[in-house]
Design an enzyme around this catalytic site. Structure first.
Site, PDB file in Angstrom:
ATOM      1  N   SER A 139      46.023  37.041  41.031  1.00 24.88           N
ATOM      2  CA  SER A 139      45.724  37.374  40.269  1.00 24.88           C
ATOM      3  C   SER A 139      47.139  38.954  39.703  1.00 24.88           C
ATOM      4  CB  SER A 139      44.509  37.691  40.162  1.00 24.88           C
ATOM      5  OG  SER A 139      43.993  38.240  39.025  1.00 24.88           O
ATOM      6  N   TYR A 152      37.132  41.967  43.210  1.00 23.42           N
ATOM      7  CA  TYR A 152      37.985  40.215  42.773  1.00 23.42           C
ATOM      8  C   TYR A 152      39.216  41.866  42.875  1.00 23.42           C
ATOM      9  CZ  TYR A 152      40.524  37.435  40.317  1.00 23.42           C
ATOM     10  OH  TYR A 152      41.111  36.118  40.524  1.00 23.42           O
TER      11      TYR A 152
END
Length: 255
Positions: A139, A152
């Protein structure tokens, strides 16, 4: 289609839906035979049926389950040229108030499972002694801190560094390892995140100074197919001299 992956075999994890399904579909359209691994067996088999591949269910945080699933997939495929680690989870919340179980869950799937799956695939590529390509979907949060996404961000950064280290270890075996770093992408997981935060896509696209977001200069969310296009290129011979690199696909979001 250009048949960039004609004759190649590939495994894609978390391909029951979203980005993983788009990657598996793109690989098949480019000529690869694909095995889909997903914790949701019905979704895995549905994607596999649609693209003419193989579907397997497995808890990718379980070492024994990973070994068994990868072995079954490689056996069905008759070899392994490319492996895409895409499976991931995301929960929103503050590092100060969330319980440790929120941290542990995201590290279990985003970092531990990535390690287990990539190394299981790598060992089989090494044994075959025919090179290969491993693509790890991380990501843009691996590089840019985000409010409400601390666990995350940290878990994706961990999987990215694991991939870079693996690239060094496998280079002499002609096995390339690269990462694809999506930005805000229009997927089911993204829509759940918006619901948890009580916001919509406009905050990602237009930016939100209160949470240090710069917006998306290209003016739209990523589509799963945008990520799939890059994964195809990294799995193909067109990037045969590329390893240990991070390919950010976020419309300029992290500029």
């Amino acid at each position: 289609m250009s048949s960039l992956l004609k004759g190649k075999t590939a495994i894609v994890t978390g391909a029951g839906r979203g980005i993983g399904a788009a990657i598996a579909t793109a690989f098949a359209q480019e000529g690869a035979t694909v095995a889909v691994l997903d914790i949701d067996g019905d979704s895995a088999r549905s994607t596999a049926e649609r693209i003419g591949g193989y579907g397997f269910s497995a808890d990718l945080t379980d070492p024994a389950a990973v070994e068994s699933a990868v072995e079954d997939a490689v056996s069905a495929l008759g070899g392994l040229d490319a492996f895409v680690n895409n499976a991931g989870v995301c929960s929103t919340g503050s590092l100060l108030t969330d319980g440790v179980e929120v941290w542990d869950r995201q590290f279990a799937v985003n970092a531990r499972a990535a390690y287990l799956c990539c190394t299981a695939a790598a060992r089989r590529m090494v044994a075959a002694d025919a090179g290969g390509s491993i693509v790890v979907v991380t990501s843009n949060c691996a590089h840019a801190p985000r409010m409400d996404l601390g666990a995350y961000c940290a878990s994706k950064a961990a999987s990215e560094m694991m991939a870079e280290c693996l690239a060094l270890e496998l280079a002499r075996r002609q096995i390339r390892v690269n990462t694809v770093n999506p930005g805000s992408c229009e997927t089911e997981m993204q829509r759940r995140q918006w619901a948890e935060l009580g916001v919509g896509p406009e905050r990602q696209i237009n930016g939100d100074p209160s949470t240090f977001r710069t917006g998306i200069p290209l003016g739209r969310l990523a589509q799963p197919e945008d990520i799939a296009d890059v994964a195809v290129m990294l799995a193909s011979d067109r990037t045969g001299f590329v390893t240990g690199q991070n390919w950010t696909v976020d419309g300029g979001q992290t500029l």
